[in-house]
Design a protein around this motif. Structure first.
Motif, PDB file in Angstrom:
ATOM      1  N   THR A 186      28.964 -10.603 -27.205  1.00 49.30           N
ATOM      2  CA  THR A 186      29.295 -11.054 -26.027  1.00 49.30           C
ATOM      3  C   THR A 186      30.992  -9.938 -26.109  1.00 49.30           C
ATOM      4  OG1 THR A 186      31.023 -12.321 -27.201  1.00 49.30           O
ATOM      5  CG2 THR A 186      29.493 -13.227 -25.680  1.00 49.30           C
ATOM      6  N   ALA A 187      31.170  -9.013 -27.192  1.00 47.63           N
ATOM      7  CA  ALA A 187      32.542  -8.362 -27.286  1.00 47.63           C
ATOM      8  C   ALA A 187      31.889  -6.958 -26.271  1.00 47.63           C
ATOM      9  CB  ALA A 187      32.400  -8.035 -28.703  1.00 47.63           C
ATOM     10  N   ASP A 188      31.452  -6.252 -25.868  1.00 45.46           N
ATOM     11  CA  ASP A 188      30.780  -4.726 -25.034  1.00 45.46           C
ATOM     12  C   ASP A 188      32.629  -4.223 -24.209  1.00 45.46           C
ATOM     13  OD1 ASP A 188      28.035  -5.191 -25.338  1.00 45.46           O
ATOM     14  OD2 ASP A 188      27.981  -6.227 -23.191  1.00 45.46           O
ATOM     15  N   GLU A 189      33.780  -5.523 -23.951  1.00 46.19           N
ATOM     16  CA  GLU A 189      34.615  -4.530 -23.871  1.00 46.19           C
ATOM     17  C   GLU A 189      34.975  -3.941 -24.704  1.00 46.19           C
ATOM     18  OE1 GLU A 189      36.455  -7.098 -20.965  1.00 46.19           O
ATOM     19  OE2 GLU A 189      35.296  -7.284 -18.854  1.00 46.19           O
ATOM     20  N   LEU A 190      35.137  -5.002 -26.221  1.00 46.61           N
ATOM     21  CA  LEU A 190      36.058  -4.380 -27.205  1.00 46.61           C
ATOM     22  C   LEU A 190      35.825  -2.992 -27.814  1.00 46.61           C
ATOM     23  CD1 LEU A 190      37.955  -4.904 -29.500  1.00 46.61           C
ATOM     24  CD2 LEU A 190      36.868  -6.696 -30.299  1.00 46.61           C
ATOM     25  N   ARG A 191      33.935  -3.441 -27.495  1.00 45.03           N
ATOM     26  CA  ARG A 191      33.109  -1.700 -28.170  1.00 45.03           C
ATOM     27  C   ARG A 191      33.687  -1.007 -26.887  1.00 45.03           C
ATOM     28  NH1 ARG A 191      29.574  -6.282 -29.839  1.00 45.03           N
ATOM     29  NH2 ARG A 191      28.574  -6.222 -27.409  1.00 45.03           N
ATOM     30  N   ASP A 192      33.948  -0.835 -26.122  1.00 48.94           N
ATOM     31  CA  ASP A 192      34.071   0.212 -25.053  1.00 48.94           C
ATOM     32  C   ASP A 192      35.884   0.842 -25.805  1.00 48.94           C
ATOM     33  OD1 ASP A 192      32.089   0.138 -23.799  1.00 48.94           O
ATOM     34  OD2 ASP A 192      32.923  -1.257 -22.053  1.00 48.94           O
ATOM     35  N   VAL A 193      36.771  -0.221 -25.970  1.00 47.83           N
ATOM     36  CA  VAL A 193      38.078   0.086 -26.346  1.00 47.83           C
ATOM     37  C   VAL A 193      38.243   0.777 -27.484  1.00 47.83           C
ATOM     38  CG1 VAL A 193      40.587  -0.893 -27.018  1.00 47.83           C
ATOM     39  CG2 VAL A 193      39.231  -1.738 -25.725  1.00 47.83           C
ATOM     40  N   ILE A 194      37.266   0.837 -28.073  1.00 47.99           N
ATOM     41  CA  ILE A 194      36.818   0.872 -29.513  1.00 47.99           C
ATOM     42  C   ILE A 194      36.430   2.742 -29.211  1.00 47.99           C
ATOM     43  CG2 ILE A 194      35.612   0.886 -31.927  1.00 47.99           C
ATOM     44  CD1 ILE A 194      35.283  -1.819 -31.593  1.00 47.99           C
ATOM     45  N   LYS A 195      35.833   3.026 -28.296  1.00 43.39           N
ATOM     46  CA  LYS A 195      34.120   3.819 -28.205  1.00 43.39           C
ATOM     47  C   LYS A 195      36.011   5.068 -27.443  1.00 43.39           C
ATOM     48  CE  LYS A 195      30.787   6.388 -25.862  1.00 43.39           C
ATOM     49  NZ  LYS A 195      29.860   5.586 -25.250  1.00 43.39           N
ATOM     50  N   LYS A 196      36.764   4.445 -26.633  1.00 45.43           N
ATOM     51  CA  LYS A 196      38.299   5.132 -26.175  1.00 45.43           C
ATOM     52  C   LYS A 196      38.652   5.492 -27.629  1.00 45.43           C
ATOM     53  CE  LYS A 196      37.168   3.418 -21.796  1.00 45.43           C
ATOM     54  NZ  LYS A 196      37.895   2.428 -21.185  1.00 45.43           N
ATOM     55  N   LEU A 197      39.265   5.112 -28.604  1.00 44.33           N
ATOM     56  CA  LEU A 197      40.318   5.208 -29.472  1.00 44.33           C
ATOM     57  C   LEU A 197      39.856   5.959 -30.082  1.00 44.33           C
ATOM     58  CD1 LEU A 197      41.681   1.418 -30.066  1.00 44.33           C
ATOM     59  CD2 LEU A 197      43.305   3.576 -28.350  1.00 44.33           C
ATOM     60  N   PRO A 198      40.921   6.980 -30.587  1.00 43.95           N
ATOM     61  CA  PRO A 198      41.187   7.855 -31.772  1.00 43.95           C
ATOM     62  C   PRO A 198      40.269   7.558 -33.486  1.00 43.95           C
ATOM     63  CG  PRO A 198      42.796   8.002 -31.283  1.00 43.95           C
ATOM     64  CD  PRO A 198      42.575   6.411 -30.534  1.00 43.95           C
ATOM     65  N   LEU A 199      39.457   7.731 -33.676  1.00 46.15           N
ATOM     66  CA  LEU A 199      39.828   7.344 -35.242  1.00 46.15           C
ATOM     67  C   LEU A 199      40.844   6.996 -35.723  1.00 46.15           C
ATOM     68  CD1 LEU A 199      37.229   5.497 -37.127  1.00 46.15           C
ATOM     69  CD2 LEU A 199      36.494   7.725 -38.078  1.00 46.15           C
ATOM     70  N   THR A 200      41.725   7.844 -35.884  1.00 44.73           N
ATOM     71  CA  THR A 200      42.697   7.964 -36.970  1.00 44.73           C
ATOM     72  C   THR A 200      44.288   6.938 -36.415  1.00 44.73           C
ATOM     73  OG1 THR A 200      43.790   9.473 -34.964  1.00 44.73           O
ATOM     74  CG2 THR A 200      43.164  10.415 -36.841  1.00 44.73           C
ATOM     75  N   SER A 201      43.428   6.012 -35.751  1.00 44.27           N
ATOM     76  CA  SER A 201      44.468   4.870 -35.545  1.00 44.27           C
ATOM     77  C   SER A 201      43.678   3.124 -34.977  1.00 44.27           C
ATOM     78  CB  SER A 201      44.455   4.590 -33.087  1.00 44.27           C
ATOM     79  OG  SER A 201      43.146   4.031 -32.853  1.00 44.27           O
ATOM     80  N   LEU A 202      42.465   3.828 -36.218  1.00 52.25           N
ATOM     81  CA  LEU A 202      42.049   2.061 -36.264  1.00 52.25           C
ATOM     82  C   LEU A 202      42.023   2.202 -37.365  1.00 52.25           C
ATOM     83  CD1 LEU A 202      38.432   2.802 -34.688  1.00 52.25           C
ATOM     84  CD2 LEU A 202      40.708   1.744 -33.528  1.00 52.25           C
ATOM     85  N   LEU A 203      42.238   0.976 -37.588  1.00 48.19           N
ATOM     86  CA  LEU A 203      42.051  -0.373 -39.700  1.00 48.19           C
ATOM     87  C   LEU A 203      39.993  -0.566 -39.150  1.00 48.19           C
ATOM     88  CD1 LEU A 203      45.582  -1.030 -40.263  1.00 48.19           C
ATOM     89  CD2 LEU A 203      43.942   0.704 -41.177  1.00 48.19           C
TER      90      LEU A 203
END
Length: 269
Positions: free
Chosen positions: A185-202
């Motif tokens: 059910t997390a399609d919207e969240l995966r879209d957010v992850i796709k848009k964000l730079p990897l340098t912003s993620l943990l």
């Protein structure tokens, strides 16, 4: 380096490990996890949380979760003393949760406590670990008014909008991804992850909650952070190792009290 940047070691189901936390940590190490951030949600738990940091590779964050109504802070003195511990690398988990509790009185107490956590973080130059749900505007307002943009923090277990993530990045915050991102059910969240730079993620587990697919329905534990990292790699079309390398770099740049060379080892007490 694979790092579980947010878990609750005091709440893990240790029955598969003969009720021995060290065996659970060994299992995580065998899965590639080299460091763990154990998160405190109530100051009454601090002594136990800090005892876990005696093991190399385990660090702590100290604060009060917004849904712990009886423990929400009204002054910072006790919190600031605890933050001086050499293995306490962050403030929190703190923040706002207007989803589970609709009481305005509790919301007001959460706001006071959150602001004080931010002020304590400013005084100690530590990053803040934030829980936010159904309180986007108020969360960002308090970060801007009370936060330390030079240090920032993390929006953990992120499930909000891309617009909120972008606003948080502007305030020097990272976005932490949990097992929720693996749910169908997390399609919207995966879209957010796709848009964000990897340098912003943990990446994190938030264990024992929110076990990722294919472990959904089981008790979560730190070793399952590997599935979260793989999800990020798949969504962004990157090598798994590239995700590990960049998220570890992001973590160490933000949590400066965590020493990269201090890593979990098998059978270490």
């Amino acid at each position: 380096m694979l790092i579980d940047t947010h878990c609750h070691l005091d709440k893990l189901d240790l029955s598969p490990y003969s009720n021995d936390l060290n065996l659970a940590l060994d299992s995580a190490c065998e899965a590639g996890v080299k460091q763990i951030m154990s998160i405190c949600v109530d100051l009454s738990e601090v002594e136990q949380i800090l005892s876990y940091t005696e093991r190399t590779g385990v660090y702590a964050s100290v604060g009060v979760h917004p849904l712990h109504a009886e423990g929400l802070i009204t002054q910072t003195d006790d919190l600031i003393k605890l933050l001086a511990h050499e293995k306490v690398a962050a403030v929190g988990e703190t923040g706002l949760d207007f989803y589970y509790e609709k009481s305005k009185d509790l919301h007001d107490k959460q706001i006071v406590s959150f602001a004080l956590h931010l002020e304590a973080a400013k005084e100690t130059s530590l990053p803040v670990v934030i829980h936010t749900r159904d309180a986007r505007a108020e969360t960002m307002r308090l970060i801007r008014e009370h936060g330390n943009i030079d240090v920032g923090g993390v929006l953990h277990c992120f499930t909000e909008s891309y617009e909120m993530a972008a606003a948080a990045l502007d305030e020097n915050y990272l976005i932490s991804i949990s097992g929720i991102a693996t749910f169908k059910t997390a399609d919207e969240l995966r879209d957010v992850i796709k848009k964000l730079p990897l340098t912003s993620l943990l990446v994190e587990t938030d264990s024992p909650y929110l076990a990722p697919v294919p472990h959904r329905g089981k008790k979560n534990e730190p070793k399952y952070v590997a599935q979260v990292a793989q999800l990020v790699a798949d969504v962004k079309g990157l090598r798994y190792e590239a995700v590990l390398e960049q998220t570890a770099e992001n973590f160490h740049q933000k949590f400066t009290k965590v020493k990269p060379e201090n890593q979990l080892m098998i059978n270490q007490k």
